[in-house]
Design an enzyme around this catalytic site. Structure first.
Site, PDB file in Angstrom:
ATOM      1  CG  HIS A 112       2.085   0.153   4.558  1.00 24.05           C
ATOM      2  ND1 HIS A 112       1.742  -0.803   5.498  1.00 24.05           N
ATOM      3  CD2 HIS A 112       0.948   0.862   4.307  1.00 24.05           C
ATOM      4  CE1 HIS A 112       0.463  -0.682   5.808  1.00 24.05           C
ATOM      5  NE2 HIS A 112      -0.049   0.321   5.099  1.00 24.05           N
ATOM      6  CG  ASP A 126      -2.108  -0.819   1.144  1.00 23.73           C
ATOM      7  OD1 ASP A 126      -2.201  -1.618   0.194  1.00 23.73           O
ATOM      8  OD2 ASP A 126      -2.982  -0.716   2.032  1.00 23.73           O
TER       9      ASP A 126
END
Length: 261
Positions: free
Chosen positions: A218, A73
Site C-alpha cells: 500500500h 492498493d
C-alpha cells in the site's frame, strides 16, 4: 487491529476504512467471506490459454522467466509520485488497484501518469466497503464509480479489481462478470499497514516471494515506498522479472468473474 495514525484520521473516511480493514488481510480464509473460494494461479491461466502471443514488458515471457507482480492498493496517495519515480528509474511495471474517494478524485494527474508510464490501472472500489456486506446494487456502485472515473482520466476501463480485505463471494463474482472484471488477490503480503519500518517490510516480502507471486503493498503508508527500492533490487538479484498482473497471466487473459491469486 492497528490503531489509526493521525495522518489517517486527517485523510478521511476512505483511509480509515483501509486501516481498519487491513488488519485481517493475511488471513485469506476469513478474507473471502463464508464461501469456499476457487482461485486460478498465474501458471494455470497461462496453461489454459491457446493464444500464441502475449502482452509483454520489454521481452518478458513468463512461461520462461521467473516473473513476479508488484501491486499497490488504495492509492493514489501523497507518496505515489515518489513511487512512480522509483519504478521509472528501475524500469519496473506495477499494477495499481486504485480507490475512489480521497484518492482518484484527489490525485487525478497521478492516475494519468500511472497509465502513461505503462502501469496497469485497476479498481479497488470507491469507498473501500466490504463488498460481501452490501446489496447487489451497492456493489455495482462501488465498482462502477471508480471505473467511470478511471476511464474518464485515461480513456480505458479497468478489467481487474481487488475486493477490499480480499472479501468476496458468489454475488461479487457475478457482478464482476457482468461488468467485465476479474478479481485479483495476492500471494505475498508485507502487512505494511502494521509498521512504518521499511526494513521489516523488505524482509517480509523477500521471505514470501516466489515465482508467479503477486505482492500486495500500500503506497499510502509511510514505510512502504522507502522499502520498494531495496525490494526491487533484492528480487532482481534472485533472478525475478517484474511484470504487471496481465503480463503475469499471458498468453492467458484474466476472465471476468474469475478470481486469480
Amino acid at each position: 487491529m492497528p490503531s489509526l495514525t493521525k495522518k489517517m484520521k486527517r485523510t478521511g473516511a476512505g483511509l480509515r476504512a483501509v486501516a481498519v480493514s487491513a488488519a485481517a488481510a493475511s488471513l485469506l480464509g476469513a478474507l473471502t467471506g463464508c464461501v469456499r473460494l476457487d482461485t486460478t494461479t498465474p501458471s494455470a491461466a497461462r496453461a489454459d490459454s491457446s493464444a500464441t502471443t502475449q502482452a509483454r514488458f520489454g521481452t518478458v515471457d513468463c512461461r520462461q522467466a521467473k516473473c513476479i507482480a508488484l501491486t499497490f492498493d488504495a492509492g493514489p496517495s501523497e507518496h505515489s509520485a515518489r513511487l512512480l519515480d522509483i519504478l521509472k528509474e528501475r524500469q519496473v511495471p506495477a499494477t495499481f488497484f486504485l480507490m475512489g474517494k480521497g484518492h482518484i478524485d484527489k490525485y487525478p494527474d497521478l492516475v494519468k501518469r500511472m497509465a502513461d508510464e505503462g502501469h496497469e490501472v485497476a479498481n479497488h472500489t470507491w469507498n473501500h466497503d466490504r463488498l460481501t456486506e452490501l446489496e447487489p446494487e451497492e456493489i455495482r456502485e462501488e465498482l462502477e464509480r471508480p471505473n467511470k472515473e478511471i476511464e474518464r482520466l485515461i480513456g480505458q476501463r479497468p478489467t481487474l479489481m481487488r475486493p477490499p480485505q480480499g472479501r468476496t463471494n458468489d454475488t461479487v463474482h457475478e457482478i464482476c462478470r457482468e461488468l467485465g472484471m476479474a478479481e485479483v488477490l495476492w500471494s505475498v503480503t508485507a502487512k505494511d499497514y502494521l509498521t512504518k519500518d521499511p526494513a521489516l517490510i523488505h524482509r517480509r516480502v523477500l521471505a514470501q516471494a516466489d515465482r508467479d507471486g503477486i505482492i500486495l503493498l500500500h503506497d499510502l503508508y509511510d514505510g512502504t515506498v522507502p522499502a520498494v527500492p531495496g525490494i526491487i533490487d533484492a528480487l532482481k538479484k534472485r533472478g525475478f522479472v517484474f511484470v504487471t498482473v496481465p503480463q503475469l497471466l499471458a498468453p492467458g487473459r484474466a476472465e471476468a468473474g474469475k478470481v486469480y491469486r
